[in-house]
Enzyme design. Structure first.
Site, mmCIF file in Angstrom:
data_model
loop_
_atom_site.group_PDB
_atom_site.id
_atom_site.type_symbol
_atom_site.label_atom_id
_atom_site.label_comp_id
_atom_site.label_asym_id
_atom_site.label_seq_id
_atom_site.Cartn_x
_atom_site.Cartn_y
_atom_site.Cartn_z
ATOM 1 N N ASP A 21 51.092 34.421 53.929
ATOM 2 C CA ASP A 21 51.581 35.752 54.297
ATOM 3 C C ASP A 21 53.029 35.616 54.759
ATOM 4 O O ASP A 21 53.348 34.707 55.532
ATOM 5 C CB ASP A 21 50.684 36.293 55.424
ATOM 6 C CG ASP A 21 51.154 37.642 55.951
ATOM 7 O OD1 ASP A 21 51.903 38.329 55.229
ATOM 8 O OD2 ASP A 21 50.761 37.985 57.082
ATOM 9 N N ASN A 23 54.911 38.527 55.864
ATOM 10 C CA ASN A 23 55.382 39.645 56.687
ATOM 11 C C ASN A 23 54.426 40.036 57.813
ATOM 12 O O ASN A 23 54.534 41.119 58.377
ATOM 13 C CB ASN A 23 55.684 40.864 55.802
ATOM 14 C CG ASN A 23 54.435 41.345 55.073
ATOM 15 O OD1 ASN A 23 53.391 40.680 55.115
ATOM 16 N ND2 ASN A 23 54.527 42.476 54.419
ATOM 17 N N ASP A 25 51.306 40.928 57.897
ATOM 18 C CA ASP A 25 50.243 41.937 57.766
ATOM 19 C C ASP A 25 48.872 41.292 57.519
ATOM 20 O O ASP A 25 47.884 41.998 57.293
ATOM 21 C CB ASP A 25 50.578 42.955 56.665
ATOM 22 C CG ASP A 25 50.600 42.335 55.277
ATOM 23 O OD1 ASP A 25 50.454 41.094 55.163
ATOM 24 O OD2 ASP A 25 50.773 43.086 54.299
ATOM 25 N N ASP A 29 51.111 36.956 50.082
ATOM 26 C CA ASP A 29 51.948 37.748 49.179
ATOM 27 C C ASP A 29 52.865 36.848 48.346
ATOM 28 O O ASP A 29 52.911 35.632 48.548
ATOM 29 C CB ASP A 29 52.752 38.784 49.983
ATOM 30 C CG ASP A 29 53.376 38.165 51.237
ATOM 31 O OD1 ASP A 29 54.000 37.096 51.107
ATOM 32 O OD2 ASP A 29 53.205 38.736 52.350
ATOM 33 N N ASP A 98 46.954 35.753 35.494
ATOM 34 C CA ASP A 98 45.575 36.120 35.207
ATOM 35 C C ASP A 98 45.568 37.348 34.305
ATOM 36 O O ASP A 98 46.272 38.321 34.578
ATOM 37 C CB ASP A 98 44.849 36.436 36.535
ATOM 38 C CG ASP A 98 43.482 35.797 36.619
ATOM 39 O OD1 ASP A 98 42.624 36.166 35.796
ATOM 40 O OD2 ASP A 98 43.274 34.953 37.507
ATOM 41 N N ASP A 199 40.289 36.237 32.263
ATOM 42 C CA ASP A 199 39.099 36.566 33.042
ATOM 43 C C ASP A 199 37.941 36.962 32.118
ATOM 44 O O ASP A 199 38.102 37.810 31.238
ATOM 45 C CB ASP A 199 39.466 37.744 33.950
ATOM 46 C CG ASP A 199 38.457 37.991 35.045
ATOM 47 O OD1 ASP A 199 38.316 37.117 35.913
ATOM 48 O OD2 ASP A 199 37.826 39.060 35.043
ATOM 49 N N GLU A 256 38.143 32.049 30.709
ATOM 50 C CA GLU A 256 37.006 31.899 31.619
ATOM 51 C C GLU A 256 35.777 32.326 30.824
ATOM 52 O O GLU A 256 35.610 33.488 30.490
ATOM 53 C CB GLU A 256 37.168 32.788 32.857
ATOM 54 C CG GLU A 256 36.088 32.489 33.895
ATOM 55 C CD GLU A 256 35.741 33.657 34.798
ATOM 56 O OE1 GLU A 256 35.119 33.428 35.840
ATOM 57 O OE2 GLU A 256 36.087 34.804 34.468
ATOM 58 N N HIS A 329 38.362 30.242 42.958
ATOM 59 C CA HIS A 329 38.161 31.310 43.951
ATOM 60 C C HIS A 329 36.750 31.901 43.892
ATOM 61 O O HIS A 329 36.435 32.793 44.681
ATOM 62 C CB HIS A 329 39.197 32.402 43.717
ATOM 63 C CG HIS A 329 39.021 33.080 42.386
ATOM 64 N ND1 HIS A 329 39.229 32.418 41.183
ATOM 65 C CD2 HIS A 329 38.619 34.327 42.061
ATOM 66 C CE1 HIS A 329 38.966 33.259 40.193
ATOM 67 N NE2 HIS A 329 38.596 34.418 40.690
ATOM 68 N N ASP A 330 35.946 31.472 42.931
ATOM 69 C CA ASP A 330 34.573 31.977 42.818
ATOM 70 C C ASP A 330 33.532 30.953 43.245
ATOM 71 O O ASP A 330 32.337 31.209 43.132
ATOM 72 C CB ASP A 330 34.282 32.373 41.357
ATOM 73 C CG ASP A 330 35.119 33.544 40.883
ATOM 74 O OD1 ASP A 330 35.456 34.409 41.715
ATOM 75 O OD2 ASP A 330 35.437 33.584 39.678
HETATM 76 C C1 GLC Z 1 35.866 36.591 37.080
HETATM 77 C C2 GLC Z 1 36.717 36.343 38.293
HETATM 78 C C3 GLC Z 1 36.019 36.893 39.488
HETATM 79 C C4 GLC Z 1 35.852 38.371 39.287
HETATM 80 C C5 GLC Z 1 35.161 38.692 37.977
HETATM 81 C C6 GLC Z 1 35.340 40.123 37.604
HETATM 82 O O1 GLC Z 1 34.670 35.915 37.123
HETATM 83 O O2 GLC Z 1 37.011 34.990 38.402
HETATM 84 O O3 GLC Z 1 36.700 36.625 40.672
HETATM 85 O O4 GLC Z 1 35.124 38.917 40.343
HETATM 86 O O5 GLC Z 1 35.667 37.954 36.898
HETATM 87 O O6 GLC Z 1 36.681 40.363 37.260
HETATM 88 CA CA CA Z 2 51.757 39.942 53.590
#
Ligand code: GLC
Ligand code: CA
Length: 562
Positions: A21, A23, A25, A29, A98, A199, A256, A329-330
């Site tokens: 971050d 700023n 909040d 970012d 992405d 994605d 993906e 991230h999943d």
């Molecule tokens: C992919 C992304 C995931 C998202 C899903 C729907 O699996 O990696 O984070 O929730 O698609 O877009």
């Molecule tokens: Ca921020």
């Protein structure tokens, strides 16, 4: 084997909301990422994959996009993006963005038009069907719980959403949709981005008949997978995308692909380059799944893992290209999932052993932010600590239908929720972990006071420096990139060992992926080999090698008798 920069690269994934971050909040970012480019350069990665920062209501943290060519104000401005791209390029790093085009946000102008009337010119941009017997068109359940269909009162029809009801699926069978997407992709390529992570791209082509799916255990909904995943036209559409966009630039493209098989991967990521450069498979992440999807606290079995990753290593050799990952991230944090986070020493050793085991394989390695520090799962309390739509919806659905008690469901969430990967990056031991001076949008893992980047940068034997060394080895040893892979000891329940072979050289990678001592007989031909790297003390390299908990090493033999 044909050489390519994207085969020789290591990719680092940034989840902008949780990285830095700038700023106060509490939300990460783009200017924050810019500030950390020197850190990434020091780690040595070649490519940054930045998860979505586009205009979005944020129902799925940016994977619900309402304008593909604008920046969500909390992440910054387009000028910030341009500065970030230039800053990465100036440091010799590429940037992959992405591409989320299986669905849009329901606030995307296309959907607002599409839902406005049955004869709107954009009606056919999405997938609309009449209901059946007073309910949805079929029994498909969404990936985020509930039906995959939502009735839109204005026109009395249902729209399909394979994810949340706020993420309507685009209709790729409409040529105009494909042209809109291709135009948008060219716009980003012309700006200078170096590729796309696509994605759920394996889901863009749906079987038009859309029959009911087989009922999922413990659920009142059916599975759409056979009619949506690797659907009838997905390869035709990606080949068209390749002809009209991708082939005009020099890009890394990674799909993906949930539901990916080796044969399918050899089409998506075929060596002729007619579709994508590589794909993410999920089979190793599903090894601890089961009846109730991923919601359990089971452990991955090492013998199964070896067989599976070996199937991918051998199956794609010369036919396609692997993506190597433990984290994104999943997924929950790998050190808590397969390693041992119970003490700092075991955490560091197991993080290194897992990294070594993956990074000596063939394919392009992906490092997810914080993985290079051995960041762990998070001691979440109750449901109020979670932010992820998948986790929260699953909690409500699976406790309401008595699949799990609330206590058991929380245990499953603490082990498997995507939020484990989404707490702030731990930069230093100051309040807010150096991530923010404000209140973070999701709790900081309390272990930041000792587990953080500043501490690890200052300590030569840290997980950070181990990742740095692995990345450097890949850059300096072609065999790590291109060598062919062969598994040793498939049935050994503790040791993951394999060789790589290229042009008269042979590499041996051996990892004890358990907390118990193990022993390993050094194969003939490795006597006198050079030690490239080790977890734990350098092993004595003759005959029977003794491995302590989570010990590992890699050796290189220059004049291997093949
Ligand atoms: C992919 C992304 C995931 C998202 C899903 C729907 O699996 O990696 O984070 O929730 O698609 O877009
Ligand atoms: Ca921020």
């Amino acid at each position: 084997m044909k050489k390519a920069w994207w085969k020789e690269s290591v990719v680092y994934q940034i989840y902008p909301r949780s990285f830095q971050d700038s700023n106060g909040d509490g939300v990460g970012d783009l200017p924050g990422i810019l500030r950390r480019l020197d850190y990434l350069k020091e780690l040595g990665v070649d490519v940054l994959w930045i998860s979505p920062f586009y205009k979005s209501p944020g129902g799925d943290n940016g994977y619900d996009i309402s304008d593909y060519q604008a920046i969500q104000p909390e992440f910054g401005t387009m000028e910030d993006f341009d500065r970030l791209l230039a800053g990465a390029h100036a440091r010799g790093m590429r940037v992959v963005i992405d591409l989320v085009v299986n669905h849009t946000s329901k606030e995307h102008p296309w959907f607002i038009e599409s839902r406005s009337s049955r004869d709107n010119p954009k009606r056919d941009y999405y997938i609309w069907r009449d209901g059946k017997n007073g309910g949805p068109p079929n029994n498909w359940g969404s990936n985020f719980s509930g039906s995959a269909w939502t009735l839109d009162e204005t026109t009395g029809q249902y729209y399909l959403h394979t994810f949340g009801d706020f993420q309507p699926d685009l209709n790729w069978d409409n040529p105009a949709v494909r042209q809109e997407v291709f135009r948008m992709m060219r716009w980003w390529c012309d700006k200078g981005v170096d590729g796309f992570r696509m994605d759920v791209i394996s889901m863009i082509s749906k079987t038009p008949e859309m029959p009911d799916g087989e009922r999922k255990p413990g659920s009142s909904y059916g599975s759409f997978a056979p009619y949506v995943v690797n659907g009838p036209n997905v390869h035709a559409y990606l080949q068209q995308m390749n002809r009209e966009v991708l082939s005009q630039y020099d890009l890394l493209t990674v799909g993906e692909c949930s539901g990916l098989t080796v044969d399918q991967a050899c089409r998506y990521a075929n060596a002729d380059g007619t579709e994508l450069t590589m794909a993410f498979q999920f089979e190793h992440m599903d090894l601890d799944g089961g009846e109730s999807f991923k919601w359990n606290t089971r452990k991955i079995d090492l013998v199964e893992l070896k067989a599976l990753l070996t199937k991918w290593q051998k199956g794609l050799e010369d036919r396609a290209w692997n993506s190597l990952y433990w984290c994104n991230h999943d997924q929950p944090r790998i050190v808590s999932r397969m390693g041992d986070d119970s003490t700092p020493a075991l955490r560091e050793k197991s993080a290194k052993a897992l990294a070594l085991c993956l990074h000596m394989m063939q394919g392009t390695p992906y490092v997810y932010q914080g993985e290079e520090l051995g960041m762990t799962n998070v001691p979440f309390g109750g449901l109020e600590d979670f932010r992820d739509v998948e986790s929260i919806n699953a909690y409500h659905e699976l406790t309401a239908n008595h699949t799990f008690t609330p206590q058991r469901m929380l245990e499953c969430l603490r082990y498997k929720s995507r939020d484990n990967a989404r707490t702030p990056m731990q930069w230093d031991s100051s309040a807010g972990a150096g991530f923010t001076t404000g209140t973070p949008w999701i709790m900081v893992n309390p272990n930041y006071t000792s587990l953080n980047a500043a501490e690890q940068l200052a300590r030569p034997d840290s997980v950070f420096h181990f990742y740095q060394a692995l990345i450097r080895l890949r850059h300096t040893h072609e065999i790590i990139v291109y060598g062919s892979y062969d598994l040793l000891l498939p049935d050994d329940p503790q040791v993951y060992a394999y060789t790589r072979t290229l042009n008269g050289q042979k590499l041996l990678c051996v990892c004890n992926l358990t907390g118990r001592p193990a022993s390993f007989a050094l194969p003939a031909g490795f006597a006198g080999a050079r030690l490239l790297i080790s977890v734990g003390d350098a092993p004595s390299l003759d005959g029977q090698v003794t491995l302590g908990p989570w010990d590992g090493f890699a050796l290189l033999q220059d004049n291997a008798e093949l």
